[in-house]
Motif scaffolding. Structure first.
Motif, PDB file in Angstrom:
ATOM      1  N   HIS A  64       0.887  -1.181   0.000  1.00  0.00           N
ATOM      2  CA  HIS A  64       0.000   0.000   0.000  1.00  0.00           C
ATOM      3  C   HIS A  64       0.913   1.217   0.000  1.00  0.00           C
ATOM      4  O   HIS A  64       1.704   1.429   0.918  1.00  0.00           O
ATOM      5  CB  HIS A  64      -0.909   0.029   1.222  1.00  0.00           C
ATOM      6  N   ARG A 148       2.834  -3.350  16.095  1.00  0.00           N
ATOM      7  CA  ARG A 148       3.006  -2.002  16.637  1.00  0.00           C
ATOM      8  C   ARG A 148       2.319  -1.873  17.991  1.00  0.00           C
ATOM      9  O   ARG A 148       2.865  -1.301  18.928  1.00  0.00           O
ATOM     10  CB  ARG A 148       2.447  -0.968  15.662  1.00  0.00           C
ATOM     11  N   ASP A 229       5.034  -1.947   6.135  1.00  0.00           N
ATOM     12  CA  ASP A 229       4.809  -0.520   5.896  1.00  0.00           C
ATOM     13  C   ASP A 229       5.573  -0.082   4.657  1.00  0.00           C
ATOM     14  O   ASP A 229       6.138  -0.900   3.929  1.00  0.00           O
ATOM     15  CB  ASP A 229       5.194   0.290   7.135  1.00  0.00           C
ATOM     16  N   GLU A 230       5.619   1.273   4.427  1.00  0.00           N
ATOM     17  CA  GLU A 230       6.283   1.775   3.238  1.00  0.00           C
ATOM     18  C   GLU A 230       7.767   1.461   3.237  1.00  0.00           C
ATOM     19  O   GLU A 230       8.391   1.364   2.177  1.00  0.00           O
ATOM     20  CB  GLU A 230       6.053   3.287   3.133  1.00  0.00           C
ATOM     21  N   GLN A 233       8.945  -2.798   6.436  1.00  0.00           N
ATOM     22  CA  GLN A 233       9.092  -3.391   7.753  1.00  0.00           C
ATOM     23  C   GLN A 233       7.776  -4.051   8.161  1.00  0.00           C
ATOM     24  O   GLN A 233       6.699  -3.468   7.981  1.00  0.00           O
ATOM     25  CB  GLN A 233       9.463  -2.312   8.784  1.00  0.00           C
ATOM     26  N   ILE A 235       4.587  -5.005  10.008  1.00  0.00           N
ATOM     27  CA  ILE A 235       3.786  -4.312  11.007  1.00  0.00           C
ATOM     28  C   ILE A 235       2.651  -5.186  11.525  1.00  0.00           C
ATOM     29  O   ILE A 235       2.051  -4.890  12.566  1.00  0.00           O
ATOM     30  CB  ILE A 235       3.202  -2.999  10.436  1.00  0.00           C
ATOM     31  N   ARG A 236       2.360  -6.269  10.813  1.00  0.00           N
ATOM     32  CA  ARG A 236       1.229  -7.100  11.226  1.00  0.00           C
ATOM     33  C   ARG A 236       1.354  -8.501  10.639  1.00  0.00           C
ATOM     34  O   ARG A 236       1.748  -8.649   9.485  1.00  0.00           O
ATOM     35  CB  ARG A 236      -0.066  -6.454  10.750  1.00  0.00           C
TER      36      ARG A 236
END
Length: 617
Positions: A64, A148, A229-230, A233, A235-236
């Motif tokens: 994303h 996070r 993430d961008e 890394q 994150i979930r």
């Protein structure tokens, strides 16, 4: 500026359009997109801007991001792009769904854009609801680890399967504690791999859990997706679990059956080959390879054509061999059996049949090869032995004729001349001469009886003895009639206790057997004792046992096997006359008829001889 509708497309692993939404026409016109390369459709400048995200999606990781594109047909604008990878059951990425919208950068978002985003959020919630229902219908357990926030949660299905209390929500340690101790380390390693930035984005793992209550083992199939993430890394982590215990049991059963079949194949005395309908060697045992001496490279290729070509030089008639093979492949429903002669002197028995499923579909052909070389040699040796035996029997028949004719003739002359001396020269002979003449005549008669018994014994060895149904009752009556005069002379009493069932035997031989047993029963009694004989029968398990019981002198236990041998006598001729062959004839005749013979006796307590045969049909 009015923002065009969102773009949706599926891009395969070769970066080609597979399908797309109608909104692409608003952006690109009416050009055909399906089957075209992504760079060709969106332009080189836009492709270079989007290429890192495309690479990430094809590596199996979700994307994303927002990207500025300066030139048409997608620019100039900031694009919001989301990519969702699609993987196969084996974990291979098939392609990805791409969702592209105008990011509408800045603080002044138009009212239409706000409305559109609300619609998208509602559609997303609806999709999430449908996904939840699908997950529940498929009985999937799901879990979510927000890296996070440090929150670890799961759905009700997983909680029930794991036996996790609702109060344990958020405790990753409790979740992991339910995994079998032998598998826990492997699952934790997969989670560690998923957390690495260079990880693959999607993971599969199979493991066991201990079911709540009975603590039975249950097999779980797990799938883990990593969201980044961008900066790429993690994150979930989102996971799904499926109870595959039933499937695992089937797999284990299939593995057991496969192992069993392979073991049986390797233990077989035949060389076995299974060829599928495409001519591929799908199964064979080591014996097949050794028998034919198939080279390793041909074995590795698993080509039936190559295997056939590698063995033709071993055959005496290779053209006939290949012709038969081709015929059977052209007629898969036929069975075949024949012999193959090899140049090294070996002979193989070959059998072939179709491999059919339960519904009758042909799946190939199975071949069995058995080395018959030693058996052929034995058969040839047996034929030669049979020929020699027939020659020997012919010589024995000739010898028996000689014995019967040439040897008995002088004995008859001795008896005849003795009678002449006694009748015509009696006055001229003293008592001693008369005694000598009597002894000569008796010796000649004993010798003649001995020759007759030997001939009888010989015939029992070589003559054909066809087995038939024999009625015991009339046969015993016939034997008793033959001994009627002897019984009157000795005062013998013979009782027959019926019924006497019919048996499978040879009538003439059985007559001889009963005669010999009855003669001995009357003969071997103590001096001054009246012979008493009882004949009766017993049925047992499809067989009939005929007993001949007497009140004679009996037989000690250590002699009861010996008495059935040739020339075996336990008493002198003066005590009990005979040739010593009578019971040997009984044993040989009974065994030739497929029966058994025995005796129960003790010294001074009489004897019970028995013969046993199959019951008549």
């Amino acid at each position: 500026m009015t923002s065009p509708a969102s773009l949706v497309a599926f891009i395969d692993r070769d970066r080609r359009f597979v399908c797309h939404s109608a909104a692409w026409r608003e952006w690109l016109g009416d050009a055909t997109l399906d089957g075209r390369d992504l760079p060709d459709v969106i332009g080189a400048e836009a492709y270079e801007a989007l290429r890192p995200h495309v690479d990430t999606a094809l590596a199996g990781r979700p994307v994303h991001a927002e990207t500025w594109v300066s030139r048409p047909p997608l620019g100039p604008r900031t694009l919001s792009i989301s990519c969702v990878p699609q993987t196969s059951e084996t974990g291979e990425t098939r392609g990805f769904f791409a969702f592209v919208t105008d990011a509408a950068a800045g603080h002044g978002v138009e009212e239409a854009e706000v409305h559109r985003r609300k619609k998208m959020e509602e559609a997303l919630r609806d999709s999430q609801d449908r996904l939840r229902l699908a997950v529940e219908a498929a009985e999937l357990g799901t879990w979510d680890w927000d890296l996070r926030a440090g929150i670890f949660t799961w759905n009700d299905r997983l909680g029930r399967l794991w036996g996790l209390p609702s109060t344990a929500q958020g405790d990753r340690g409790v979740f992991l504690s339910r995994i079998h101790s032998e598998d826990r380390g492997r699952v934790e390693q997969v989670l560690r791999d998923a957390l690495r930035p260079e990880g693959g984005g999607a993971y599969r793992v199979e493991f066991r859990i201990l079911a709540p209550g009975d603590r039975t083992e249950r097999w779980i199939s797990g799938h883990i997706s990593v969201l980044v993430d961008e900066a790429q890394q993690p994150i979930r982590l989102i996971g799904t679990t499926f109870d595959m215990t039933g499937r695992k049991s089937v797999e284990q059963e299939l593995l057991f059956r496969k192992t069993l079949l392979e073991s049986q194949s390797e233990a077989a005395i035949d060389g076995i080959l299974v060829v599928d309908s495409a001519g591929r060697m799908v199964s064979f045992n080591r014996r097949f390879v050794r028998m034919w001496g198939i080279p390793p490279d041909v074995v590795a290729a698993r080509s039936d054509e190559a295997a056939i070509a590698s063995v033709l030089h071993n055959l005496v008639a290779p053209e006939k061999f290949i012709s038969r093979v081709r015929y059977l492949y052209a007629h898969p429903e036929e069975e075949s059996r024949d012999e193959l002669a090899l140049k090294d002197g070996r002979t193989f028995d070959r059998y072939s049949a179709a491999v059919r499923s339960a519904d009758g579909v042909m799946h190939g052909r199975v071949w069995y090869f058995r080395d018959m070389t030693e058996q052929k040699r034995q058969q040839e040796a047996m034929r030669e032995g049979t020929a020699r035996l027939q020659e020997t029997l012919h010589e024995l028949n000739t010898f028996a004729y000689t014995v019967a004719h040439d040897l008995r003739a002088p004995l008859r002359a001795m008896v005849g001349f003795s009678q002449v001396l006694q009748e015509d020269y009696a006055p001229a002979l003293d008592s001693l001469a008369h005694d000598y003449i009597r002894r000569i005549a008796e010796a000649a008669r004993r010798m003649d009886k001995l020759i007759q018994d030997l001939l009888t014994y010989s015939r029992l060895t070589r003559d054909l003895m066809p087995i038939e149904n024999v009625e015991l009752a009339p046969l015993v009556a016939e034997v008793l009639g033959r001994f009627e005069a002897e019984f009157r002379e000795t005062g013998a009493r013979v009782d027959v206790n019926g019924p006497l069932p019919p048996v499978r035997a040879h009538r003439v031989a059985l007559h001889q057997v009963i005669s010999n047993l009855l003669s001995n029963a009357v003969k071997f009694v103590a001096p001054g004792t009246r012979p008493e004989v009882r004949i009766y029968s017993q049925r047992k398990r499809g067989r009939v046992r005929l007993w001949v019981e007497d009140n004679g002198i009996g037989i000690a236990g250590e002699y009861q096997d010996r008495i059935f041998g040739v020339f075996q006598r336990l008493h002198s001729l003066a005590e009990y006359p005979g040739t010593g062959i009578g019971l040997a004839i009984v044993k040989r005749a009974v065994e030739r008829m497929g029966g058994r013979v025995g005796v129960e006796s003790a010294t001074g307590k009489g004897s019970r001889f028995w013969i046993e045969f199959r019951s008549a049909r």
